[in-house]
Design a protein around this motif. Structure first.
Motif, mmCIF file in Angstrom:
data_model
loop_
_atom_site.group_PDB
_atom_site.id
_atom_site.type_symbol
_atom_site.label_atom_id
_atom_site.label_comp_id
_atom_site.label_asym_id
_atom_site.label_seq_id
_atom_site.Cartn_x
_atom_site.Cartn_y
_atom_site.Cartn_z
ATOM 1 N N GLN A 183 1.555 11.214 8.322
ATOM 2 C CA GLN A 183 1.480 10.433 9.553
ATOM 3 C C GLN A 183 0.329 9.431 9.555
ATOM 4 O O GLN A 183 0.515 8.284 9.982
ATOM 5 C CB GLN A 183 1.400 11.349 10.768
ATOM 6 N N PRO A 184 -0.884 9.800 9.095
ATOM 7 C CA PRO A 184 -1.946 8.790 9.038
ATOM 8 C C PRO A 184 -1.580 7.583 8.169
ATOM 9 O O PRO A 184 -1.903 6.447 8.511
ATOM 10 C CB PRO A 184 -3.133 9.563 8.455
ATOM 11 N N ALA A 185 -0.895 7.835 7.056
ATOM 12 C CA ALA A 185 -0.499 6.722 6.186
ATOM 13 C C ALA A 185 0.551 5.842 6.857
ATOM 14 O O ALA A 185 0.470 4.600 6.803
ATOM 15 C CB ALA A 185 0.026 7.261 4.860
ATOM 16 N N LEU A 186 1.528 6.444 7.516
ATOM 17 C CA LEU A 186 2.545 5.665 8.214
ATOM 18 C C LEU A 186 1.923 4.865 9.363
ATOM 19 O O LEU A 186 2.276 3.695 9.576
ATOM 20 C CB LEU A 186 3.642 6.580 8.746
ATOM 21 N N ASP A 187 0.997 5.476 10.080
ATOM 22 C CA ASP A 187 0.335 4.777 11.184
ATOM 23 C C ASP A 187 -0.476 3.581 10.690
ATOM 24 O O ASP A 187 -0.678 2.615 11.431
ATOM 25 C CB ASP A 187 -0.581 5.732 11.943
ATOM 26 N N ALA A 188 -0.929 3.664 9.433
ATOM 27 C CA ALA A 188 -1.693 2.563 8.844
ATOM 28 C C ALA A 188 -0.789 1.518 8.190
ATOM 29 O O ALA A 188 -1.287 0.571 7.571
ATOM 30 C CB ALA A 188 -2.674 3.118 7.807
ATOM 31 N N GLY A 189 0.534 1.693 8.314
ATOM 32 C CA GLY A 189 1.460 0.705 7.784
ATOM 33 C C GLY A 189 1.775 0.852 6.313
ATOM 34 O O GLY A 189 2.321 -0.069 5.697
ATOM 35 N N LYS A 190 1.485 1.996 5.727
ATOM 36 C CA LYS A 190 1.711 2.195 4.290
ATOM 37 C C LYS A 190 3.118 2.728 4.028
ATOM 38 O O LYS A 190 3.785 3.244 4.911
ATOM 39 C CB LYS A 190 0.670 3.170 3.733
ATOM 40 N N VAL A 191 3.533 2.579 2.770
ATOM 41 C CA VAL A 191 4.766 3.208 2.309
ATOM 42 C C VAL A 191 4.412 4.599 1.797
ATOM 43 O O VAL A 191 3.546 4.738 0.933
ATOM 44 C CB VAL A 191 5.445 2.386 1.196
ATOM 45 N N VAL A 192 5.069 5.610 2.326
ATOM 46 C CA VAL A 192 4.869 6.987 1.865
ATOM 47 C C VAL A 192 6.068 7.376 1.015
ATOM 48 O O VAL A 192 7.216 7.281 1.456
ATOM 49 C CB VAL A 192 4.717 7.959 3.041
ATOM 50 N N ILE A 193 5.799 7.796 -0.213
ATOM 51 C CA ILE A 193 6.838 8.273 -1.125
ATOM 52 C C ILE A 193 6.581 9.747 -1.375
ATOM 53 O O ILE A 193 5.531 10.118 -1.901
ATOM 54 C CB ILE A 193 6.821 7.498 -2.458
ATOM 55 N N CYS A 194 7.529 10.589 -0.985
ATOM 56 C CA CYS A 194 7.328 12.029 -1.066
ATOM 57 C C CYS A 194 8.354 12.667 -1.992
ATOM 58 O O CYS A 194 9.567 12.494 -1.810
ATOM 59 C CB CYS A 194 7.427 12.644 0.333
ATOM 60 N N GLU A 227 0.854 -1.179 0.000
ATOM 61 C CA GLU A 227 0.000 0.000 0.000
ATOM 62 C C GLU A 227 0.894 1.235 0.000
ATOM 63 O O GLU A 227 1.739 1.390 0.880
ATOM 64 C CB GLU A 227 -0.908 0.019 1.233
ATOM 65 N N VAL A 228 0.704 2.101 -0.985
ATOM 66 C CA VAL A 228 1.611 3.219 -1.200
ATOM 67 C C VAL A 228 0.823 4.523 -1.266
ATOM 68 O O VAL A 228 -0.222 4.603 -1.917
ATOM 69 C CB VAL A 228 2.422 3.048 -2.501
ATOM 70 N N VAL A 229 1.339 5.549 -0.604
ATOM 71 C CA VAL A 229 0.839 6.911 -0.763
ATOM 72 C C VAL A 229 1.935 7.710 -1.454
ATOM 73 O O VAL A 229 3.040 7.855 -0.923
ATOM 74 C CB VAL A 229 0.490 7.556 0.596
ATOM 75 N N LEU A 230 1.646 8.195 -2.651
ATOM 76 C CA LEU A 230 2.577 9.026 -3.409
ATOM 77 C C LEU A 230 2.164 10.475 -3.227
ATOM 78 O O LEU A 230 1.039 10.853 -3.542
ATOM 79 C CB LEU A 230 2.544 8.645 -4.888
ATOM 80 N N THR A 231 3.077 11.291 -2.724
ATOM 81 C CA THR A 231 2.733 12.668 -2.406
ATOM 82 C C THR A 231 3.886 13.587 -2.774
ATOM 83 O O THR A 231 4.899 13.147 -3.339
ATOM 84 C CB THR A 231 2.337 12.784 -0.919
ATOM 85 N N ARG A 232 3.751 14.879 -2.474
ATOM 86 C CA ARG A 232 4.775 15.835 -2.892
ATOM 87 C C ARG A 232 4.825 17.023 -1.946
ATOM 88 O O ARG A 232 3.885 17.263 -1.176
ATOM 89 C CB ARG A 232 4.474 16.347 -4.302
#
Length: 209
Positions: free
Chosen positions: A85-96, A35-40
């Motif tokens: 932080q919500p994504a990290l708390d949910a165990g996701k990979v955050v790519i910024c 599960e990935v969140v791609l952000t900027r």
């Protein structure tokens, strides 16, 4: 590891290809079931995107460096609270695509000796660093040509010219030497696919470890 997730940032001078590499890494990890969140940055949340328009458009002298530091920190705080932080708390990979290291360079180094202010505000208001920072290294002249060829509206920092990009490249390489456990530097002057393969290998090894 940050909380239960994994936080990756991409850094580099304008036109280095980091945005493309961030997107390709997100596709790679999703294909592997992550599960990935791609952000900027600046941006990544509604409030931060509004600040993005303020800092990336307009005349190069629109804001002083100190004002920019406050604007970027405000955008980053909103981004952290609402997206990262919500994504990290949910165990996701955050790519910024960019994080605090860009502020350390663009405002803290290039426009005055303000690194201490950036770091102090970061400790007070943000408080986290990425688990892994991928620096896409690129010749400043080539990077600036790439950036300007996009003909976009968010070119305020490109308008400072190649001298800024030269300073930024050196600054990013110095940061990589300062934080060797967090940074990995990759040669961006190659085919997109070759760079992406290196990025994927490094991230797979780091997450598996």
């Amino acid at each position: 590891m940050t909380a239960k997730g994994f936080f990756i940032s991409f850094e580099g001078i304008d036109g280095s290809g980091k945005s493309t590499q961030a997107r390709l890494l997100a596709e790679h990890l999703r294909a592997k079931g992550r599960e990935v969140v791609l952000t900027r940055e600046p941006g990544g949340s509604p409030g931060a995107e509004e600040i993005r328009a303020l800092v990336l458009q307009g005349d190069p002298d629109r804001w002083s460096a100190r004002t920019e530091i406050l604007l970027f920190t405000a955008a980053r705080r909103d981004h952290l609270e609402r997206t990262i932080q919500p994504a990290l708390d949910a165990g996701k990979v955050v790519i910024c695509d960019r994080f605090a290291d860009s502020t350390r360079m663009y405002q803290g180094l290039s426009r005055g000796d303000l690194r201490g202010i950036v770091d102090d505000l970061h400790r007070l208001m943000i408080g986290i660093e990425p688990d892994l920072t991928i620096l896409i290294d690129m010749d400043p002249g080539e990077g600036l040509s790439r950036a300007l060829s996009r003909n976009g509206v968010e070119e305020r920092f490109e308008d400072f010219g190649e001298e800024l990009q030269q300073a930024m490249r050196k600054g990013f390489l110095d940061l990589a030497a300062e934080f060797p456990a967090r940074f990995v530097t990759i040669d961006g002057a190659r085919a997109v696919e070759a760079v992406a393969a290196d990025v994927a290998r490094i991230v797979d090894d780091r997450i598996a470890g």
